[in-house]
Design a protein around this motif. Structure first.
Motif, PDB file in Angstrom:
ATOM      1  N   ARG A   1       0.825  -1.214   0.000  1.00 38.78           N
ATOM      2  CA  ARG A   1       0.000   0.000   0.000  1.00 38.78           C
ATOM      3  C   ARG A   1       0.857   1.259   0.000  1.00 38.78           C
ATOM      4  O   ARG A   1       0.334   2.368  -0.149  1.00 38.78           O
ATOM      5  CB  ARG A   1      -0.937   0.011   1.216  1.00 38.78           C
ATOM      6  CG  ARG A   1      -2.097  -0.981   1.089  1.00 38.78           C
ATOM      7  CD  ARG A   1      -3.076  -0.841   2.248  1.00 38.78           C
ATOM      8  NE  ARG A   1      -3.606   0.518   2.362  1.00 38.78           N
ATOM      9  CZ  ARG A   1      -4.599   1.000   1.613  1.00 38.78           C
ATOM     10  NH1 ARG A   1      -5.144   0.248   0.659  1.00 38.78           N
ATOM     11  NH2 ARG A   1      -5.026   2.227   1.803  1.00 38.78           N
ATOM     12  N   ARG A   2       2.136   1.119   0.157  1.00 33.45           N
ATOM     13  CA  ARG A   2       3.028   2.276   0.161  1.00 33.45           C
ATOM     14  C   ARG A   2       3.377   2.618  -1.289  1.00 33.45           C
ATOM     15  O   ARG A   2       4.168   1.921  -1.933  1.00 33.45           O
ATOM     16  CB  ARG A   2       4.284   1.956   0.977  1.00 33.45           C
ATOM     17  CG  ARG A   2       3.966   1.667   2.445  1.00 33.45           C
ATOM     18  CD  ARG A   2       5.203   1.281   3.240  1.00 33.45           C
ATOM     19  NE  ARG A   2       4.905   1.125   4.653  1.00 33.45           N
ATOM     20  CZ  ARG A   2       5.793   0.796   5.580  1.00 33.45           C
ATOM     21  NH1 ARG A   2       7.055   0.576   5.231  1.00 33.45           N
ATOM     22  NH2 ARG A   2       5.436   0.675   6.849  1.00 33.45           N
TER      23      ARG A   2
ATOM     24  N   ALA B   1      -2.000   1.036  11.677  1.00 31.24           N
ATOM     25  CA  ALA B   1      -3.369   1.469  11.404  1.00 31.24           C
ATOM     26  C   ALA B   1      -4.294   1.101  12.561  1.00 31.24           C
ATOM     27  O   ALA B   1      -5.154   1.906  12.968  1.00 31.24           O
ATOM     28  CB  ALA B   1      -3.876   0.839  10.109  1.00 31.24           C
TER      29      ALA B   1
ATOM     30  N   ARG C   1      -4.545   3.459  15.393  1.00 33.78           N
ATOM     31  CA  ARG C   1      -5.357   4.659  15.150  1.00 33.78           C
ATOM     32  C   ARG C   1      -6.820   4.302  14.861  1.00 33.78           C
ATOM     33  O   ARG C   1      -7.590   5.153  14.431  1.00 33.78           O
ATOM     34  CB  ARG C   1      -4.758   5.433  13.965  1.00 33.78           C
ATOM     35  CG  ARG C   1      -3.329   5.910  14.194  1.00 33.78           C
ATOM     36  CD  ARG C   1      -3.270   7.215  14.935  1.00 33.78           C
ATOM     37  NE  ARG C   1      -3.724   8.285  14.065  1.00 33.78           N
ATOM     38  CZ  ARG C   1      -2.910   8.948  13.222  1.00 33.78           C
ATOM     39  NH1 ARG C   1      -1.606   8.659  13.180  1.00 33.78           N
ATOM     40  NH2 ARG C   1      -3.379   9.901  12.460  1.00 33.78           N
TER      41      ARG C   1
ATOM     42  N   PHE D   1      -7.969   2.500  12.453  1.00 33.34           N
ATOM     43  CA  PHE D   1      -8.256   2.473  11.029  1.00 33.34           C
ATOM     44  C   PHE D   1      -8.181   1.028  10.532  1.00 33.34           C
ATOM     45  O   PHE D   1      -7.305   0.270  10.965  1.00 33.34           O
ATOM     46  CB  PHE D   1      -7.245   3.305  10.241  1.00 33.34           C
ATOM     47  CG  PHE D   1      -7.304   4.781  10.495  1.00 33.34           C
ATOM     48  CD1 PHE D   1      -8.519   5.427  10.666  1.00 33.34           C
ATOM     49  CD2 PHE D   1      -6.139   5.530  10.552  1.00 33.34           C
ATOM     50  CE1 PHE D   1      -8.583   6.782  10.895  1.00 33.34           C
ATOM     51  CE2 PHE D   1      -6.182   6.892  10.781  1.00 33.34           C
ATOM     52  CZ  PHE D   1      -7.405   7.530  10.965  1.00 33.34           C
TER      53      PHE D   1
ATOM     54  N   ASN E   1      -8.100   0.877   4.673  1.00 32.45           N
ATOM     55  CA  ASN E   1      -8.289   2.335   4.672  1.00 32.45           C
ATOM     56  C   ASN E   1      -7.395   2.924   5.768  1.00 32.45           C
ATOM     57  O   ASN E   1      -7.867   3.614   6.678  1.00 32.45           O
ATOM     58  CB  ASN E   1      -9.759   2.687   4.908  1.00 32.45           C
ATOM     59  CG  ASN E   1     -10.016   4.178   4.759  1.00 32.45           C
ATOM     60  OD1 ASN E   1      -9.282   4.876   4.053  1.00 32.45           O
ATOM     61  ND2 ASN E   1     -11.046   4.676   5.427  1.00 32.45           N
ATOM     62  N   CYS E   2      -6.133   2.650   5.647  1.00 36.99           N
ATOM     63  CA  CYS E   2      -5.180   2.940   6.724  1.00 36.99           C
ATOM     64  C   CYS E   2      -4.807   4.407   6.818  1.00 36.99           C
ATOM     65  O   CYS E   2      -4.132   4.813   7.774  1.00 36.99           O
ATOM     66  CB  CYS E   2      -3.925   2.088   6.550  1.00 36.99           C
ATOM     67  SG  CYS E   2      -2.984   2.494   5.052  1.00 36.99           S
ATOM     68  N   GLN E   3      -5.183   5.204   5.815  1.00 37.74           N
ATOM     69  CA  GLN E   3      -4.832   6.621   5.767  1.00 37.74           C
ATOM     70  C   GLN E   3      -3.310   6.838   5.716  1.00 37.74           C
ATOM     71  O   GLN E   3      -2.830   7.933   5.997  1.00 37.74           O
ATOM     72  CB  GLN E   3      -5.416   7.368   6.976  1.00 37.74           C
ATOM     73  CG  GLN E   3      -6.913   7.207   7.165  1.00 37.74           C
ATOM     74  CD  GLN E   3      -7.714   7.834   6.035  1.00 37.74           C
ATOM     75  OE1 GLN E   3      -7.511   8.995   5.703  1.00 37.74           O
ATOM     76  NE2 GLN E   3      -8.621   7.063   5.463  1.00 37.74           N
ATOM     77  N   TYR E   4      -2.594   5.779   5.417  1.00 41.40           N
ATOM     78  CA  TYR E   4      -1.126   5.847   5.282  1.00 41.40           C
ATOM     79  C   TYR E   4      -0.469   6.454   6.519  1.00 41.40           C
ATOM     80  O   TYR E   4       0.455   7.274   6.435  1.00 41.40           O
ATOM     81  CB  TYR E   4      -0.752   6.629   4.022  1.00 41.40           C
ATOM     82  CG  TYR E   4      -1.423   6.088   2.784  1.00 41.40           C
ATOM     83  CD1 TYR E   4      -1.036   4.859   2.245  1.00 41.40           C
ATOM     84  CD2 TYR E   4      -2.474   6.772   2.172  1.00 41.40           C
ATOM     85  CE1 TYR E   4      -1.665   4.335   1.127  1.00 41.40           C
ATOM     86  CE2 TYR E   4      -3.111   6.255   1.056  1.00 41.40           C
ATOM     87  CZ  TYR E   4      -2.693   5.022   0.540  1.00 41.40           C
ATOM     88  OH  TYR E   4      -3.337   4.494  -0.564  1.00 41.40           O
ATOM     89  N   VAL E   5      -0.939   6.019   7.692  1.00 38.55           N
ATOM     90  CA  VAL E   5      -0.444   6.600   8.938  1.00 38.55           C
ATOM     91  C   VAL E   5       1.011   6.219   9.227  1.00 38.55           C
ATOM     92  O   VAL E   5       1.643   6.836  10.089  1.00 38.55           O
ATOM     93  CB  VAL E   5      -1.343   6.199  10.125  1.00 38.55           C
ATOM     94  CG1 VAL E   5      -2.698   6.860  10.006  1.00 38.55           C
ATOM     95  CG2 VAL E   5      -1.491   4.681  10.212  1.00 38.55           C
TER      96      VAL E   5
ATOM     97  N   ASP F   1       3.499   8.984   9.384  1.00 37.58           N
ATOM     98  CA  ASP F   1       3.626   9.822  10.580  1.00 37.58           C
ATOM     99  C   ASP F   1       4.763   9.358  11.482  1.00 37.58           C
ATOM    100  O   ASP F   1       5.096  10.048  12.457  1.00 37.58           O
ATOM    101  CB  ASP F   1       2.320   9.805  11.391  1.00 37.58           C
ATOM    102  CG  ASP F   1       1.154  10.421  10.639  1.00 37.58           C
ATOM    103  OD1 ASP F   1       1.412  11.215   9.706  1.00 37.58           O
ATOM    104  OD2 ASP F   1       0.004  10.104  10.978  1.00 37.58           O
TER     105      ASP F   1
END
Length: 317
Positions: A41-42, A176, A179, A181, A185-189, A192
Motif C-alpha cells: 500500500r506504500r 493502522a 489509530r 483504522f 483504509n489505513c490513511q497511510y499513517v 507519521d
C-alpha cells in the motif's frame, strides 16, 4: 569488507525519499538495496521510480539491487514480483521462496527472511543461484562461524550490522490498528512515524517497534564493536539499515572503523546520540536481543521480562 545500505523499511514522503537517495550518491557505500519490502500500500515510489533511482546510483558508482516484498498478499503483489524478477538491468534480493523460484537459477541475493540456519539450506539456496546470502537477524556469531566453515564455494555472506531489526511480518497492520483504522483504509499513517512507532512496557522499558505490518526491535542493533571479528569470520558485506536522520554520519562511522581511521569505541560513542533509540547487540553474543554487550563481556542493558505479571505493552505515539 563492503558496506551496503539496506532497503528502506519505513514509509517516507516521495520528495524525502528521493532526496535521501540523491545524497547516498556521495556516501561511502558500495551496494544499495532498493524497493518496497514491507507493504504494497506504500505507493510514494513505484517500480519505475525505483529503477530511476537505481540508474542514478549506478551512475554514481554504486551497485543497486532491487529487493522483493517479504509478505505477498494479492495478485498485484505477484505482478510486481514478476516485473522485478524479470528485470535484467539490476540484481535481485529474493525475500521469499517465490522470488527464489522466479529467478530460475539466475544470480540473486538470498535475503534475511529466507530462514537460512543450516548448511543443507545454504546449499539449496546456492544451488538455486544465490551468489550472496544475508544472515538471519537473530543468528549469533557461533552459528555463523559454523556456516562460514562449510558454505559453498563462491557464496558471499552479508550481515545486518546496524538498524532496528525487522523481526516479524503479519497480515494485520498494527500502525493502522493503533489509530482505529482498518488496513484497507489505513490513511497511510505509517508516514507519521519515519522511524517506526515505539512500544514500551508499563515500566517504560523499550519493547518493540511497529512499522505497519512489520514488527521491529525497539532498540538499534549495532555491530560496530565486532567489525574485526566479522572480518575474521570471512563476512563480505555489512548491511546498514536506513533511518530518517543522521544516516550519512552512521555510514561514515562504519567506514572509518573499517578503514582503521577510528576506533570502534570512539565510533560507538559518536553513534549512540544519532540513533532513534538505544543500542543493542545481544543476538550476536547468544544473549537476549535487547542486551548490549560491550568489549570485555560487560552487559550494558538487559531485556525486560515481558512475561512477568503486570508487564503489558503500551504504544508511545
Amino acid at each position: 569488507m563492503k558496506l551496503a545500505l539496506g532497503p528502506l523499511q519505513y514509509y517516507w514522503p516521495r520528495v524525502a525519499t528521493l532526496e535521501f537517495y540523491a545524497s547516498v550518491c556521495d556516501w561511502p557505500v558500495d551496494i544499495v538495496y532498493l524497493g518496497e519490502t514491507v507493504c504494497s500500500r506504500r505507493h510514494e515510489l513505484r517500480l519505475p521510480d525505483w529503477i530511476e533511482v537505481a540508474d542514478m546510483l549506478a551512475q554514481a558508482g554504486k551497485t543497486p539491487i532491487l529487493s522483493t516484498q517479504v509478505l505477498l498478499e494479492s495478485g498485484n503483489d505477484l505482478n510486481i514480483l514478476r516485473k522485478i524478477t524479470e528485470n535484467e538491468r539490476y540484481g535481485i534480493e529474493a525475500n521469499d521462496m517465490g522470488a527464489v523460484h522466479r529467478m530460475s537459477g539466475r544470480p540473486f541475493v538470498g535475503g534475511p527472511f529466507l530462514n537460512i540456519y543450516s548448511k543443507p539450506t545454504l546449499d539449496v539456496i546456492a544451488a538455486q543461484g544465490a551468489t550472496r546470502w544475508v544472515m538471519p537477524l537473530e543468528m549469533g556469531r557461533d552459528s555463523l562461524a559454523t556456516l562460514q566453515r562449510d558454505r559453498p564455494a563462491g557464496l558471499q555472506t552479508e550481515v545486518f550490522a546496524y538498524g532496528r531489526m525487522p523481526l516479524a511480518f503479519s497480515a494485520r497492520c498494527f500502525t493502522a490498528r493503533n489509530r482505529n483504522f482498518p488496513k484497507d483504509n489505513c490513511q497511510y499513517v505509517c508516514m507519521d512515524h519515519p522511524d517506526g512507532l515505539l512500544l514500551e512496557t508499563k515500566e517504560s522499558q523499550a519493547f518493540l517497534t511497529i512499522n505497519g505490518i512489520q514488527t521491529q526491535s525497539a532498540l538499534v542493533n549495532t555491530l560496530i564493536h565486532e567489525l574485526d571479528e566479522l572480518r575474521s569470520l570471512g563476512v563480505d558485506v555489512l548491511r546498514l539499515s536506513p533511518q530518517s536522520q543522521h544516516m550519512d554520519q552512521v555510514v561514515a562511522a562504519f567506514r572509518a572503523v573499517l578503514d582503521g581511521q577510528e576506533s570502534a569505541a570512539a565510533a560507538h560513542e559518536r553513534l549512540v546520540p544519532l540513533m532513534p533509540a538505544g543500542p543493542c547487540n545481544g543476538y550476536w553474543h547468544g544473549r537476549p536481543g535487547l542486551d548490549m554487550v560491550l568489549p570485555g563481556g560487560v552487559v550494558a542493558s538487559s531485556a525486560p521480562d515481558v512475561h512477568a505479571p503486570g508487564v503489558k505493552a503500551r504504544v508511545v505515539a
